[in-house]
Design a protein around this motif. Sequence first.
Motif, PDB file in Angstrom:
ATOM      1  N   GLN A 165      11.628   6.716  -4.132  1.00 38.57           N
ATOM      2  CA  GLN A 165      12.360   6.044  -3.065  1.00 38.57           C
ATOM      3  C   GLN A 165      12.051   4.550  -3.077  1.00 38.57           C
ATOM      4  OE1 GLN A 165      13.904   7.606   0.015  1.00 38.57           O
ATOM      5  NE2 GLN A 165      14.189   9.353  -1.336  1.00 38.57           N
ATOM      6  N   ALA A 166      13.085   3.760  -2.956  1.00 39.76           N
ATOM      7  CA  ALA A 166      12.867   2.322  -2.848  1.00 39.76           C
ATOM      8  C   ALA A 166      12.309   1.997  -1.468  1.00 39.76           C
ATOM      9  CB  ALA A 166      14.168   1.565  -3.084  1.00 39.76           C
ATOM     10  N   ILE A 167      11.311   1.152  -1.430  1.00 41.01           N
ATOM     11  CA  ILE A 167      10.679   0.781  -0.168  1.00 41.01           C
ATOM     12  C   ILE A 167      10.854  -0.711   0.019  1.00 41.01           C
ATOM     13  CG2 ILE A 167       8.518   0.702   1.098  1.00 41.01           C
ATOM     14  CD1 ILE A 167       9.233   3.502   0.482  1.00 41.01           C
ATOM     15  N   SER A 168      11.253  -1.118   1.183  1.00 42.32           N
ATOM     16  CA  SER A 168      11.399  -2.550   1.390  1.00 42.32           C
ATOM     17  C   SER A 168      10.165  -3.115   2.091  1.00 42.32           C
ATOM     18  CB  SER A 168      12.675  -2.815   2.182  1.00 42.32           C
ATOM     19  OG  SER A 168      12.386  -3.378   3.424  1.00 42.32           O
ATOM     20  N   LEU A 169       9.609  -4.122   1.457  1.00 41.48           N
ATOM     21  CA  LEU A 169       8.390  -4.730   1.985  1.00 41.48           C
ATOM     22  C   LEU A 169       8.588  -6.216   2.217  1.00 41.48           C
ATOM     23  CD1 LEU A 169       5.649  -3.200  -0.362  1.00 41.48           C
ATOM     24  CD2 LEU A 169       6.364  -2.404   1.879  1.00 41.48           C
ATOM     25  N   GLY A 170       7.916  -6.725   3.216  1.00 38.37           N
ATOM     26  CA  GLY A 170       7.918  -8.161   3.438  1.00 38.37           C
ATOM     27  C   GLY A 170       7.076  -8.844   2.373  1.00 38.37           C
ATOM     28  N   ILE A 202     -16.524  -3.793   4.668  1.00 42.02           N
ATOM     29  CA  ILE A 202     -16.453  -4.301   3.299  1.00 42.02           C
ATOM     30  C   ILE A 202     -15.042  -4.725   2.941  1.00 42.02           C
ATOM     31  CG2 ILE A 202     -17.031  -3.802   0.932  1.00 42.02           C
ATOM     32  CD1 ILE A 202     -19.278  -2.489   1.948  1.00 42.02           C
ATOM     33  N   GLY A 203     -14.140  -3.802   2.904  1.00 39.03           N
ATOM     34  CA  GLY A 203     -12.782  -4.154   2.511  1.00 39.03           C
ATOM     35  C   GLY A 203     -11.912  -2.929   2.343  1.00 39.03           C
ATOM     36  N   TYR A 204     -10.959  -3.029   1.430  1.00 42.34           N
ATOM     37  CA  TYR A 204     -10.031  -1.931   1.212  1.00 42.34           C
ATOM     38  C   TYR A 204      -9.981  -1.566  -0.264  1.00 42.34           C
ATOM     39  CZ  TYR A 204      -8.352  -2.841   5.920  1.00 42.34           C
ATOM     40  OH  TYR A 204      -8.267  -3.008   7.269  1.00 42.34           O
ATOM     41  N   ARG A 205      -9.472  -0.381  -0.520  1.00 40.32           N
ATOM     42  CA  ARG A 205      -9.339   0.080  -1.881  1.00 40.32           C
ATOM     43  C   ARG A 205      -8.076   0.906  -2.008  1.00 40.32           C
ATOM     44  NH1 ARG A 205     -13.935   3.912  -3.369  1.00 40.32           N
ATOM     45  NH2 ARG A 205     -12.525   5.435  -2.478  1.00 40.32           N
ATOM     46  N   LEU A 206      -7.313   0.640  -3.055  1.00 41.16           N
ATOM     47  CA  LEU A 206      -6.143   1.461  -3.321  1.00 41.16           C
ATOM     48  C   LEU A 206      -6.592   2.662  -4.117  1.00 41.16           C
ATOM     49  CD1 LEU A 206      -2.930   0.976  -2.901  1.00 41.16           C
ATOM     50  CD2 LEU A 206      -2.968   0.955  -5.377  1.00 41.16           C
ATOM     51  N   GLU A 207      -6.291   3.830  -3.595  1.00 41.44           N
ATOM     52  CA  GLU A 207      -6.732   5.059  -4.252  1.00 41.44           C
ATOM     53  C   GLU A 207      -5.894   5.323  -5.484  1.00 41.44           C
ATOM     54  OE1 GLU A 207      -9.436   6.582  -4.741  1.00 41.44           O
ATOM     55  OE2 GLU A 207      -9.682   6.704  -2.586  1.00 41.44           O
ATOM     56  N   VAL A 208      -6.554   5.450  -6.610  1.00 42.14           N
ATOM     57  CA  VAL A 208      -5.787   5.773  -7.816  1.00 42.14           C
ATOM     58  C   VAL A 208      -5.468   7.257  -7.803  1.00 42.14           C
ATOM     59  CG1 VAL A 208      -6.717   3.936  -9.216  1.00 42.14           C
ATOM     60  CG2 VAL A 208      -7.889   6.107  -9.142  1.00 42.14           C
ATOM     61  N   PRO A 209      -4.279   7.599  -8.219  1.00 41.87           N
ATOM     62  CA  PRO A 209      -3.869   9.008  -8.190  1.00 41.87           C
ATOM     63  C   PRO A 209      -4.661   9.822  -9.204  1.00 41.87           C
ATOM     64  CG  PRO A 209      -2.257   7.676  -9.354  1.00 41.87           C
ATOM     65  CD  PRO A 209      -3.250   6.735  -8.770  1.00 41.87           C
ATOM     66  N   ALA A 210      -4.826  11.089  -8.907  1.00 37.84           N
ATOM     67  CA  ALA A 210      -5.593  11.977  -9.786  1.00 37.84           C
ATOM     68  C   ALA A 210      -4.787  12.357 -11.022  1.00 37.84           C
ATOM     69  CB  ALA A 210      -5.956  13.246  -9.032  1.00 37.84           C
ATOM     70  N   VAL A 261      -1.864  -3.895   6.605  1.00 39.07           N
ATOM     71  CA  VAL A 261      -2.353  -2.663   5.995  1.00 39.07           C
ATOM     72  C   VAL A 261      -1.733  -1.467   6.711  1.00 39.07           C
ATOM     73  CG1 VAL A 261      -4.365  -1.190   5.680  1.00 39.07           C
ATOM     74  CG2 VAL A 261      -4.522  -3.622   5.192  1.00 39.07           C
ATOM     75  N   HIS A 262      -1.701  -1.578   8.001  1.00 40.61           N
ATOM     76  CA  HIS A 262      -1.118  -0.513   8.806  1.00 40.61           C
ATOM     77  C   HIS A 262       0.332  -0.259   8.406  1.00 40.61           C
ATOM     78  CE1 HIS A 262      -0.118   1.949  12.172  1.00 40.61           C
ATOM     79  NE2 HIS A 262       0.699   1.064  12.674  1.00 40.61           N
ATOM     80  N   HIS A 263       1.077  -1.336   8.267  1.00 35.85           N
ATOM     81  CA  HIS A 263       2.485  -1.193   7.896  1.00 35.85           C
ATOM     82  C   HIS A 263       2.637  -0.576   6.510  1.00 35.85           C
ATOM     83  CE1 HIS A 263       3.573  -4.525  10.952  1.00 35.85           C
ATOM     84  NE2 HIS A 263       3.665  -3.328  11.481  1.00 35.85           N
ATOM     85  N   LEU A 264       1.786  -0.996   5.592  1.00 37.74           N
ATOM     86  CA  LEU A 264       1.852  -0.422   4.249  1.00 37.74           C
ATOM     87  C   LEU A 264       1.588   1.073   4.287  1.00 37.74           C
ATOM     88  CD1 LEU A 264       0.091  -3.054   1.970  1.00 37.74           C
ATOM     89  CD2 LEU A 264       2.458  -2.320   1.890  1.00 37.74           C
ATOM     90  N   ARG A 265       0.597   1.441   5.012  1.00 37.50           N
ATOM     91  CA  ARG A 265       0.263   2.862   5.096  1.00 37.50           C
ATOM     92  C   ARG A 265       1.408   3.657   5.679  1.00 37.50           C
ATOM     93  NH1 ARG A 265      -6.186   2.633   5.253  1.00 37.50           N
ATOM     94  NH2 ARG A 265      -6.327   1.629   7.268  1.00 37.50           N
ATOM     95  N   LYS A 266       2.056   3.040   6.652  1.00 42.40           N
ATOM     96  CA  LYS A 266       3.155   3.723   7.314  1.00 42.40           C
ATOM     97  C   LYS A 266       4.325   3.894   6.357  1.00 42.40           C
ATOM     98  CE  LYS A 266       4.922   3.014  11.965  1.00 42.40           C
ATOM     99  NZ  LYS A 266       4.807   1.994  13.027  1.00 42.40           N
ATOM    100  N   LYS A 267       4.607   2.837   5.600  1.00 46.86           N
ATOM    101  CA  LYS A 267       5.760   2.899   4.694  1.00 46.86           C
ATOM    102  C   LYS A 267       5.463   3.745   3.462  1.00 46.86           C
ATOM    103  CE  LYS A 267       7.799  -1.481   6.062  1.00 46.86           C
ATOM    104  NZ  LYS A 267       8.077  -2.882   5.701  1.00 46.86           N
ATOM    105  N   LEU A 268       4.229   3.749   3.020  1.00 49.62           N
ATOM    106  CA  LEU A 268       3.896   4.522   1.832  1.00 49.62           C
ATOM    107  C   LEU A 268       3.191   5.799   2.254  1.00 49.62           C
ATOM    108  CD1 LEU A 268       2.701   1.488  -0.264  1.00 49.62           C
ATOM    109  CD2 LEU A 268       4.917   2.581  -0.310  1.00 49.62           C
ATOM    110  N   ASP A 269       1.892   5.790   2.087  1.00 51.52           N
ATOM    111  CA  ASP A 269       1.176   7.003   2.454  1.00 51.52           C
ATOM    112  C   ASP A 269      -0.121   6.632   3.134  1.00 51.52           C
ATOM    113  OD1 ASP A 269       1.115  10.170   1.413  1.00 51.52           O
ATOM    114  OD2 ASP A 269      -0.793   9.313   1.998  1.00 51.52           O
ATOM    115  N   ARG A 270      -0.413   7.407   4.108  1.00 50.18           N
ATOM    116  CA  ARG A 270      -1.589   7.195   4.931  1.00 50.18           C
ATOM    117  C   ARG A 270      -2.880   7.069   4.110  1.00 50.18           C
ATOM    118  NH1 ARG A 270      -3.390   6.976   9.656  1.00 50.18           N
ATOM    119  NH2 ARG A 270      -1.346   6.110  10.056  1.00 50.18           N
ATOM    120  N   SER A 271      -2.976   7.926   3.099  1.00 52.06           N
ATOM    121  CA  SER A 271      -4.248   8.024   2.379  1.00 52.06           C
ATOM    122  C   SER A 271      -4.302   7.123   1.148  1.00 52.06           C
ATOM    123  CB  SER A 271      -4.478   9.466   1.948  1.00 52.06           C
ATOM    124  OG  SER A 271      -3.420   9.871   1.108  1.00 52.06           O
ATOM    125  N   LEU A 272      -3.263   6.347   0.955  1.00 50.57           N
ATOM    126  CA  LEU A 272      -3.206   5.535  -0.264  1.00 50.57           C
ATOM    127  C   LEU A 272      -4.214   4.400  -0.224  1.00 50.57           C
ATOM    128  CD1 LEU A 272      -1.479   5.461  -2.852  1.00 50.57           C
ATOM    129  CD2 LEU A 272      -0.178   3.635  -1.780  1.00 50.57           C
TER     130      LEU A 272
END
Lengths: 219, 219
Positions: free
Chosen positions: B145-150, B211-219, B193-204
């Motif tokens: 799905q195409a996602i529109s991001l600012g 400390i900071g944030y980390r993008l979870e690499v898929p298994a 970050v909140h908006h990204l999680r909402k548009k993509l996936d909560r656990s991403l």
Amino acid sequence: MRILLVEDDPSLGEGMRVALHREGYTVDWLRNGSDALAALDSDAFSALILDLGLPDMDGLEVLALLRRRHTLPVVVLTARDALVDRLRGLDGGADDYVLKPFDLAELLARLRVVTRRGEGRRCAQLQLGALVIDEARHAVTWQGQAISLGRREFALLLELARHAGQVIPRSRLESLLYGWDEDVESNALEVHVHHLRKKLDRSLIVTLRGIGYRLEVPA
Amino acid sequence: MRILLVEDDPSLGEGMRVALHREGYTVDWLRNGSDALAALDSDAFSALILDLGLPDMDGLEVLALLRRRHTLPVVVLTARDALVDRLRGLDGGADDYVLKPFDLAELLARLRVVTRRGEGRRCAQLQLGALVIDEARHAVTWQGQAISLGRREFALLLELARHAGQVIPRSRLESLLYGWDEDVESNALEVHVHHLRKKLDRSLIVTLRGIGYRLEVPA
DNA sequence: GTCTTGGCTTAAGGAAGACTTAACATCGGC
DNA sequence: GCCGATGTTAAGTCTTCCTTAAGCCAAGAC
């Protein structure tokens, strides 16, 4: 260093072959895209010089197919001057671009730029038996299981692991968690150690009574 | 992504600043070499765009001094057309160069090429499991799905994706979205970050408290 | 043996930091 | 200059982690 040169023009190709050879490269010169793709599977090259105007297929297509498998450095040659084509080439996976007609010295310079990367990719992973600490990911693994640690716990474990097998005095660990000045006259340190032991292994962290702690190195 | 732009010409510099900003880059624009060198020590930039004709010192000199400490991607701007100068630039440590006058789209394309090299990535498209990021087109796809991001959201996601699996400290993300001077004493970062999680996936996107944030690499 | 000292264990309370939501500002396109 | 999209601020809530504290345990001294 072995280079794959893909160029259908005989005289231009020969000139490049000679020049590259003179520079000390080993050169394999092919004249069309399908041969090139076959050759690239051998995985023996350090870089690819690719002419976009090939007799059998579009160079960009070769590039796209290549990119599905390899991350080889690629310098593209093209006679097209249209900006759009250049952009497509760059975003399509080329590392660099040279417009024909070009000077050999320039091609060589770009080749140097493109090939001189790829070193210095160190993985900062600290491994001690069943314990793996990935500082970059801020993640800890114990016997293959991911363990979630708080900031303090992580800092503590990291310090111990960095000097595994050595005794770290209490004072040092305390000043690591809290500034030197702000004194915590409580047992916070011990509590953290306790949590670590619980999450990992009881015998991993050894207490030296009156002195400090030591991370047991695996046998 | 934060870029250091070093260019003494006011109108040209302004044009580039605006264009880069529109792309989602955070731009710090300096007019001379010594300021640039000082700024580069801060280690907060993802790339450098360097005009060779500076008032106080030769751009190549800046480049040489920079290369003693950093391996930052560098795109050089030059009005000089002499081949010799171009070669000196490339061998002096530039990753690419653009001849003035240039088209902004080309500069942007070359900047993309240069900045994605550090990751061993060759293609403008970044794929991480169900997440596909097309850097050139500013397009993101999630599970087809195409996602529109600012712009900010995109910049944030891109930075996280480029170092997928690694923790990016808050401070870096903040200085990436906003320069050093304009400090945001608010929670804008968290909101994005909140908006990204909402548009993509909560656990991403994983939070590492303090400390900071980390993008979870898929298994 | 028992006393002392330092460490262990446990659970509760608190506080820093992150999340969420919505309103407000700003930018860019028309 | 207006309108919609994008970004930022602010306030309230929530959560996680850290600390505190109190009682217990083990080791070494006497």
